[in-house]
Design an enzyme around this catalytic site. Structure first.
Site, PDB file in Angstrom:
ATOM      1  N   MET A  79       0.823  -1.206   0.000  1.00 27.56           N
ATOM      2  CA  MET A  79       0.000   0.000   0.000  1.00 27.56           C
ATOM      3  C   MET A  79       0.862   1.263   0.000  1.00 27.56           C
ATOM      4  O   MET A  79       2.081   1.209   0.139  1.00 27.56           O
ATOM      5  CB  MET A  79      -0.915  -0.004   1.222  1.00 27.56           C
ATOM      6  CG  MET A  79      -1.897  -1.158   1.254  1.00 27.56           C
ATOM      7  SD  MET A  79      -2.864  -1.223   2.779  1.00 27.56           S
ATOM      8  CE  MET A  79      -3.820   0.283   2.671  1.00 27.56           C
ATOM      9  N   HIS A  80       0.200   2.399  -0.171  1.00 26.58           N
ATOM     10  CA  HIS A  80       0.736   3.746   0.070  1.00 26.58           C
ATOM     11  C   HIS A  80       1.713   4.259  -0.986  1.00 26.58           C
ATOM     12  O   HIS A  80       2.130   5.410  -0.917  1.00 26.58           O
ATOM     13  CB  HIS A  80       1.422   3.841   1.443  1.00 26.58           C
ATOM     14  CG  HIS A  80       0.664   3.238   2.577  1.00 26.58           C
ATOM     15  ND1 HIS A  80      -0.633   3.598   2.875  1.00 26.58           N
ATOM     16  CD2 HIS A  80       1.022   2.300   3.488  1.00 26.58           C
ATOM     17  CE1 HIS A  80      -1.036   2.904   3.931  1.00 26.58           C
ATOM     18  NE2 HIS A  80      -0.060   2.110   4.308  1.00 26.58           N
ATOM     19  N   ASP A 234      -2.578  -5.206   0.765  1.00 25.21           N
ATOM     20  CA  ASP A 234      -2.019  -6.495   1.170  1.00 25.21           C
ATOM     21  C   ASP A 234      -2.627  -7.055   2.454  1.00 25.21           C
ATOM     22  O   ASP A 234      -2.957  -8.240   2.521  1.00 25.21           O
ATOM     23  CB  ASP A 234      -0.497  -6.420   1.266  1.00 25.21           C
ATOM     24  CG  ASP A 234       0.022  -5.225   2.063  1.00 25.21           C
ATOM     25  OD1 ASP A 234      -0.792  -4.477   2.658  1.00 25.21           O
ATOM     26  OD2 ASP A 234       1.242  -5.029   2.097  1.00 25.21           O
TER      27      ASP A 234
END
EC number: 2.7.1.17
Length: 486
Positions: A79-80, A234
């Site tokens: 992520m991110h 995830d």
């Protein structure tokens, strides 16, 4: 047949499962991380495509008949990350990853500009996407001015697969631009970062169809133009693989870092204790996470400085622990998230004496990590999220001694699943199935069979409750002295 693709930081994994979610085939491709400056962490999105091509080619080679019957694809990924595209979908710069810390100075500025805590439900941290864009605006203005779309890493794979700019709720919640309660982009949060809704992908739920496989790829691979599900970040995808979809249970991941994940039926942030509050990958469901940054990595560190292999260190700890170690360990070797939100926190051993041995240190490390997880349990409960049991996953969960310490220190009953791969790629495949069948029930997301339960030991729990008081008091006192000895 359903295919799950999981884009990890160190590699991409493809898992092919049948209609009963039995594994048919698995393929891996390695990825590398570029660190051009201290604290930076980047990847070239072209490497993700090459990796995806490789794992799909491996499945086509090894399981051609099964791949010919493919019905859907699901996606998961770290992520991110910030994938910046121009108006022609060209990548403007390498992706800035989740573990990149360069945007730390931008976090306070962004926090002051809008109600990120209330709307996004999370503290503004350098790991999230929004401060990365503020860094780009400040340091690479020509790149920022050319940004037509911002995609998350797995959604760049989606663009390659389908030609569509689409994100799903669990991953989008990690950007800090999503109104997490409303499950929609927030114009106020985007505006605080100098962006607009036009630069964002469309939003779907993780169990929805986000697009269909491009005709040229379908023809080249010899498969139908199957739907591609929204998928999940995830951890949300891992929860889908574990069947953690409703309140009451969660999973505890004892990996390099540590995650305590709990599904919730409502939006209930707790930014005061650095709890991550995100949308789940299925509709009208949210989740919370407590995150610690050095879980099994703490044992790896002890292994490196002592020259003893991790299994040898673990073997020094009795399977049935009778009493706490005299050594108190703070596992803040890489800073800490929940509940401290302190990237500068450092680790420490306290209570050492001349008689202290390596077994005391090994047990102390296990206990320090367990007490950090106890912090996460308390932080989730403060947010109104009761959690009494959790599936134990990750490499550290193979240690029965560590699980017994963990259960007694946290008060959680830990559930050991039977052997199997219930990770993010598996969860992505389940979301792929859901976008075809529409089945969001326990039948579509069954929980794994439990091999064993590890319940708290009442006597040991009382001793750890005493140790937790000292653990909780140590950090602020050491922090006030500056850098404690690690």
């Amino acid at each position: 047949m359903y295919l799950g693709l999981d884009l990890g930081t160190s590699g991409i994994k493809a898992m092919l499962v049948d209609d009963r979610f039995a594994t048919v085939g698995v393929a891996h491709a390695s990825l590398s991380v570029s660190r051009p400056q201290p604290g930076w962490s980047e990847q070239d999105p072209a490497d993700w495509i090459a990796g995806a091509e490789a794992v799909i080619a491996a499945l086509l080679r090894d399981h051609p008949a099964a791949m010919a019957r493919l019905q859907a694809i699901g996606l998961s990924g770290h992520m991110h990350g910030a994938v910046l595209l121009d108006a022609s979908d060209r990548v403007l710069r390498p992706c800035i990853l989740w573990n990149d810390g360069r945007s730390g100075p931008q976090c306070a500025e962004l926090t002051a500009r809008a109600d990120f805590h209330g709307i996004a439900g999370n503290l503004v941290m350098a790991g999230f996407t929004a401060p990365k864009l503020l860094w780009v605006q400040s340091h690479e203005p020509a790149v920022f001015d050319a940004v037509a779309k911002v995609l998350l890493p797995k959604d760049y794979l989606r663009l390659w697969l389908t030609g569509a700019h689409v994100a799903e709720m669990s991953d989008a919640a990690g950007t800090l631009w999503l109104d997490v309660a409303k499950r929609d982009w927030s114009d106020a949060l985007l505006g605080a970062t100098g962006l607009t809704r036009a630069q964002m992908p469309a939003l779907v739920e993780g169990s929805d169809v986000s697009g269909h496989l491009r005709a040229d790829l379908a023809e080249r691979w010899g498969i139908a133009r199957v739907p591609v599900a929204g998928g999940g970040g995830d951890n949300a995808a891992t929860a889908c693989g574990m069947g953690v979809m409703t309140p009451g249970t969660g999973f505890l991941s004892l990996g390099t870092s540590g995650v305590l994940f709990a599904a919730t039926e409502r939006y209930a942030p707790n930014t005061g204790d650095a709890v991550h509050t995100f949308c789940h990958a299925v509709p009208q469901t949210w989740h919370q996470m407590g995150v610690i940054l050095s879980a099994t990595d703490s044992m790896t560190w002890l292994s490196e400085i002592t020259g003893k292999a991790v299994p040898d260190l673990a073997a020094l700890v009795p399977e049935t622990v009778a009493r706490p170690s005299p050594a108190l360990f703070l596992p803040y070797l890489s800073g800490e998230r929940t509940p401290l939100n302190d990237p500068d926190a450092t680790g420490a051993f306290l209570g050492l004496r001349r008689a202290s041995g390596l077994g005391d240190l090994a047990q102390g490390v296990m206990e320090g990590v367990a007490l950090a997880f106890a912090d996460c349990v308390q932080a989730l409960r403060k947010a109104g999220t009761p959690i009494e049991a959790a599936y134990a996953v990750g490499g550290g969960a193979r240690s029965r001694a560590w699980l017994r310490i963990m259960a007694s220190a946290t008060g959680l009953t830990l559930l050991e699943p039977e052997d199997g791969d219930f990770g993010a790629a598996f969860g992505a495949a389940r979301l792929g199935a859901a976008c075809v069948t529409g089945d969001l029930s326990d039948a579509g997301f069954p929980k794994p069979a439990v091999r064993a339960e590890v319940a708290p030991d009442a006597g040991l729990a009382a001793r750890y409750a005493e140790k937790y008081v000292a653990f909780h008091a140590a950090y602020p006192q050491l922090r006030s002295l500056g850098q404690p000895a690690a």
